[in-house]
Design a protein around this motif. Structure first.
Motif, short mmCIF file in Angstrom:
data_model
loop_
_atom_site.label_atom_id
_atom_site.label_comp_id
_atom_site.label_asym_id
_atom_site.label_seq_id
_atom_site.Cartn_x
_atom_site.Cartn_y
_atom_site.Cartn_z
N HIS A 18 -1.03 32.50 -58.98
CA HIS A 18 -2.15 32.15 -59.84
C HIS A 18 -3.45 32.08 -59.02
O HIS A 18 -4.50 32.60 -59.43
CB HIS A 18 -1.86 30.81 -60.52
CG HIS A 18 -2.83 30.47 -61.61
ND1 HIS A 18 -3.83 29.54 -61.43
CD2 HIS A 18 -2.95 30.93 -62.87
CE1 HIS A 18 -4.53 29.46 -62.55
NE2 HIS A 18 -4.03 30.29 -63.45
N VAL A 19 -3.36 31.46 -57.84
CA VAL A 19 -4.54 31.35 -56.98
C VAL A 19 -4.99 32.74 -56.55
O VAL A 19 -6.19 33.07 -56.59
CB VAL A 19 -4.24 30.49 -55.72
CG1 VAL A 19 -5.47 30.39 -54.83
CG2 VAL A 19 -3.77 29.09 -56.12
N ILE A 20 -4.03 33.58 -56.15
CA ILE A 20 -4.38 34.93 -55.68
C ILE A 20 -4.96 35.77 -56.82
O ILE A 20 -5.93 36.51 -56.64
CB ILE A 20 -3.15 35.59 -55.02
CG1 ILE A 20 -2.85 34.88 -53.70
CG2 ILE A 20 -3.38 37.08 -54.79
CD1 ILE A 20 -1.50 35.17 -53.10
N ALA A 21 -4.41 35.61 -58.03
CA ALA A 21 -4.95 36.34 -59.18
C ALA A 21 -6.40 35.93 -59.42
O ALA A 21 -7.26 36.78 -59.70
CB ALA A 21 -4.10 36.06 -60.42
N ASN A 22 -6.70 34.65 -59.27
CA ASN A 22 -8.09 34.19 -59.45
C ASN A 22 -9.00 34.73 -58.35
O ASN A 22 -10.16 35.08 -58.60
CB ASN A 22 -8.15 32.66 -59.45
CG ASN A 22 -7.81 32.09 -60.81
OD1 ASN A 22 -7.95 32.78 -61.82
ND2 ASN A 22 -7.36 30.85 -60.85
N ALA A 23 -8.48 34.81 -57.13
CA ALA A 23 -9.27 35.37 -56.03
C ALA A 23 -9.58 36.85 -56.31
O ALA A 23 -10.72 37.31 -56.09
CB ALA A 23 -8.51 35.23 -54.71
N LYS A 24 -8.60 37.56 -56.85
CA LYS A 24 -8.81 38.99 -57.17
C LYS A 24 -9.88 39.14 -58.26
O LYS A 24 -10.72 40.04 -58.20
CB LYS A 24 -7.50 39.63 -57.61
CG LYS A 24 -6.55 39.90 -56.45
CD LYS A 24 -5.27 40.56 -56.95
CE LYS A 24 -4.30 40.80 -55.79
NZ LYS A 24 -2.99 41.26 -56.28
N LYS A 25 -9.86 38.22 -59.22
CA LYS A 25 -10.89 38.27 -60.29
C LYS A 25 -12.29 38.06 -59.70
O LYS A 25 -13.28 38.51 -60.27
CB LYS A 25 -10.63 37.16 -61.31
CG LYS A 25 -9.60 37.51 -62.35
CD LYS A 25 -9.57 36.41 -63.42
CE LYS A 25 -8.16 36.28 -63.99
NZ LYS A 25 -7.91 34.96 -64.58
N ARG A 26 -12.36 37.36 -58.57
CA ARG A 26 -13.67 37.10 -57.94
C ARG A 26 -14.02 38.16 -56.91
O ARG A 26 -14.94 37.99 -56.13
CB ARG A 26 -13.67 35.72 -57.27
CG ARG A 26 -13.45 34.56 -58.24
CD ARG A 26 -14.72 34.25 -59.03
NE ARG A 26 -15.75 33.72 -58.16
CZ ARG A 26 -15.90 32.42 -57.85
NH1 ARG A 26 -15.07 31.53 -58.36
NH2 ARG A 26 -16.86 32.03 -57.05
N GLY A 27 -13.24 39.26 -56.89
CA GLY A 27 -13.61 40.40 -56.06
C GLY A 27 -12.83 40.59 -54.78
O GLY A 27 -13.15 41.48 -53.98
N ILE A 28 -11.82 39.76 -54.53
CA ILE A 28 -11.00 39.96 -53.33
C ILE A 28 -10.02 41.10 -53.62
O ILE A 28 -9.29 41.06 -54.61
CB ILE A 28 -10.22 38.67 -52.97
CG1 ILE A 28 -11.14 37.45 -52.93
CG2 ILE A 28 -9.45 38.86 -51.65
CD1 ILE A 28 -12.33 37.55 -51.99
N SER A 29 -10.03 42.12 -52.75
CA SER A 29 -9.26 43.32 -53.06
C SER A 29 -7.78 43.18 -52.72
O SER A 29 -7.39 42.34 -51.89
CB SER A 29 -9.84 44.52 -52.29
OG SER A 29 -9.57 44.35 -50.91
N ASP A 30 -6.97 44.04 -53.34
CA ASP A 30 -5.53 44.10 -53.03
C ASP A 30 -5.32 44.39 -51.55
O ASP A 30 -4.38 43.90 -50.93
CB ASP A 30 -4.86 45.20 -53.86
CG ASP A 30 -4.76 44.81 -55.33
OD1 ASP A 30 -4.77 43.59 -55.62
OD2 ASP A 30 -4.69 45.72 -56.17
N ASP A 31 -6.22 45.24 -50.99
CA ASP A 31 -6.10 45.60 -49.57
C ASP A 31 -6.17 44.36 -48.67
O ASP A 31 -5.42 44.23 -47.71
CB ASP A 31 -7.25 46.54 -49.16
CG ASP A 31 -6.97 47.96 -49.57
OD1 ASP A 31 -5.84 48.20 -50.07
OD2 ASP A 31 -7.86 48.81 -49.40
#
Ligand SMILES: [Zn+2]
Length: 193
Positions: free
Chosen positions: A108-121
């Motif tokens: 859940h935390v990582i999904a929120n980080a991705k929504k804020r622009g943190i890439s899968d890479d």
């Protein structure tokens, strides 16, 4: 007005009118204690008031969940410094009911980080660098379990004396009621028998 400006304006008046005077004290804790507790907003004033702690009484360390996650991390270092350099003689680990670290889900935390622009890479690179994000971003099932683990790490720390009482408590974030779940005096007595 931005939050920073609002704070700086208030601060100027605070200092000018010498409102700091009632808080003057030293860096040594009068009650010779160190508290590790949670950063929860409800505890900012409630916890010290519910414990009758005033400025100068205690060293207070805060993080998410009052968790000691590593025996040689910054929380443990703060406790070691409080004991040896600042004359703290007792440690209080104080979690609280309804803690945000209960059941914290790393996905859940990582999904929120991705929504804020943190890439899968970036996430993948961290994984390849040996950083276990799912472990790092996991809380506890129940606050009691979190407290017990942290208390154990402190009690068994190789740099801390065996006669140092380490207590574990849980505070109610509404009423301030404290439940003692780990009695540090009893543990010290038992380690001597
Ligand atoms: Zn919390």
């Amino acid at each position: 007005m931005s939050l920073v400006n609002e704070i700086l304006n208030y601060n100027e008046e605070f200092v000018e009118t010498q409102r700091y005077k009632e808080f003057l004290t030293t860096k040594f804790p009068d009650k010779r204690m160190v508290v590790l507790t949670c950063m929860d907003t409800r505890l900012v004033e409630l916890l010290p008031k519910a414990m009758n702690l005033h400025n100068g009484d205690a060293k207070i360390i805060k993080n998410a969940g009052a968790i000691v996650s590593h025996p040689f991390g910054s929380i443990m270092r703060s406790i070691v410094v409080a004991v040896y350099e600042l004359d703290a003689d007792e440690v209080f680990v104080i979690g609280h009911y309804d803690c945000g670290m209960t059941g914290l889900n790393s996905d859940h935390v990582i999904a929120n980080a991705k929504k804020r622009g943190i890439s899968d890479d970036v996430i993948a690179t961290l994984g390849h660098s040996g950083i276990n994000l799912s472990r790092w971003l996991t809380g506890f099932e129940h606050v009691r379990e979190g407290i017990e683990k942290s208390v154990n790490i402190i009690r068994n720390h190789p740099l801390l004396p065996k006669n140092l009482p380490v207590h574990g408590l849980i505070i109610d974030p509404q009423t301030g009621r404290l439940d003692l779940i780990e009695d540090g005096y009893q543990a010290v007595d038992e380690s001597h028998t």
